[in-house]
Design an enzyme around this catalytic site. Structure first.
Site, PDB file in Angstrom:
ATOM      1  CD  GLU A  56      -1.106  -6.850  -6.135  1.00  0.00           C
ATOM      2  OE1 GLU A  56      -0.465  -6.428  -5.175  1.00  0.00           O
ATOM      3  OE2 GLU A  56      -0.568  -7.225  -7.184  1.00  0.00           O
ATOM      4  CG  MET A  84       7.638 -10.042  -4.025  1.00  0.00           C
ATOM      5  SD  MET A  84       6.882 -11.664  -4.182  1.00  0.00           S
ATOM      6  CE  MET A  84       8.091 -12.522  -5.170  1.00  0.00           C
ATOM      7  CD  GLU A  85       5.455  -7.221  -7.741  1.00  0.00           C
ATOM      8  OE1 GLU A  85       5.057  -6.541  -6.754  1.00  0.00           O
ATOM      9  OE2 GLU A  85       5.304  -8.450  -7.814  1.00  0.00           O
ATOM     10  N   GLY A 115       3.858  -6.620   2.539  1.00  0.00           N
ATOM     11  CA  GLY A 115       3.988  -7.047   3.938  1.00  0.00           C
ATOM     12  C   GLY A 115       4.491  -5.866   4.769  1.00  0.00           C
ATOM     13  CG  ASP A 161       1.776 -10.152   4.315  1.00  0.00           C
ATOM     14  OD1 ASP A 161       2.955 -10.150   4.698  1.00  0.00           O
ATOM     15  OD2 ASP A 161       1.438  -9.889   3.136  1.00  0.00           O
TER      16      ASP A 161
END
Ligand code: ADE
Length: 245
Positions: A12, A191-192, A78, A215
């Site tokens: 990223e 996730m962060e 996502g 996604d």
């Protein structure tokens, strides 16, 4: 004014590193904190590693050791919103930890802070939104779109709303549906974001979270993620440069 810039993964971060002028690197606790300038603005950029603990730890170091005045997190996510598609961009209005659970009638609430939706900074997020919109209109975005056609991505739409964060890669329609049902106006899952937002919120440092959709958080998520992840830094880098202009 110094901006802390965080990505979770080296993929990223990608080409962003090349944009940092007069760069000096300090390695601390396995992370490279790169100080320098982008578009003439002071930055400290770092790869946090994946997950909420890694992200909160890294944010605390940026705030305490590097004295950053604001934090911008960039990465992929996502898509959860009905009209949020791969290649779109989400700017967080706030972040919720979808895996935070106290009791069935008390989910997501962070005790003592007593909130479940950790707010992102309105002014900084608006700047990120404007930068993203102007990137989307630019030739750079058209070039990227040509590049992304290969993986089926069309012109990005920009969304604002809630970002759900948890220590899980979501590739399951049932879990996706549960998160959508429980978190109003949720646009994406990652996730962060909530960890960075909480560390900043508690320290009184403005924070914004920018996510490019890689996604749809369903059974096809792993394949789509793999195709998109390496290219995602092209977006983040262009948006950060636009933001700091
Ligand atoms: N980051 C990118 N896609 C994700 C997903 N489906 N779940 C969690 N984090 C993600």
């Amino acid at each position: 004014m110094t901006y802390g810039i965080i990505c979770a993964m080296p993929e990223e971060f990608g080409i962003l590193e090349k944009e940092i002028k007069n760069a000096t690197t300090l390695s601390l606790y396995g992370r490279d904190f790169i100080s320098g300038e982008i578009e003439g603005k002071n930055v400290v950029a770092v790869v946090s590693r994946i997950g909420k603990v890694a992200a909160a730890f890294t944010t605390a170091i940026l705030i305490e050791k590097f004295k950053v005045d604001a934090v911008v997190f960039c990465g992929i996510a996502g898509g959860l919103g009905d009209n949020v598609k791969i290649g779109d961009i989400v700017i967080g209005e706030g972040c919720v930890q979808h895996d935070f659970y106290l009791a069935d009638n008390d989910i997501f609430r962070i005790p003592l802070l007593n909130i479940s939706n950790i707010p992102c900074d309105k002014v900084l997020s608006k700047k990120c939104l404007n930068a993203t919109k102007s990137f989307c209109k630019s030739e750079k975005s058209a070039e990227l779109c040509d590049f992304f056609k290969e993986i089926g991505v069309t012109a990005p739409a920009v969304h604002t709303g809630i970002i759900a964060s948890g220590d899980q890669f979501i590739s399951d329609s049932a879990r996706k549906a549960w998160i959508k049902k429980k978190i109003e106006n949720v646009k994406c899952v990652e996730m962060e974001g909530a960890a960075v937002a909480q560390a900043c919120f508690e320290a009184g440092v403005p924070c914004a979270v920018i996510r490019v959709i890689s996604d749809c958080a369903d059974e096809g998520a792993d394949v789509s993620f793999d195709k998109f992840v390496n290219a995602s830094s092209l977006y983040s880098c262009a948006i950060i440069k636009e933001l700091l202009k």
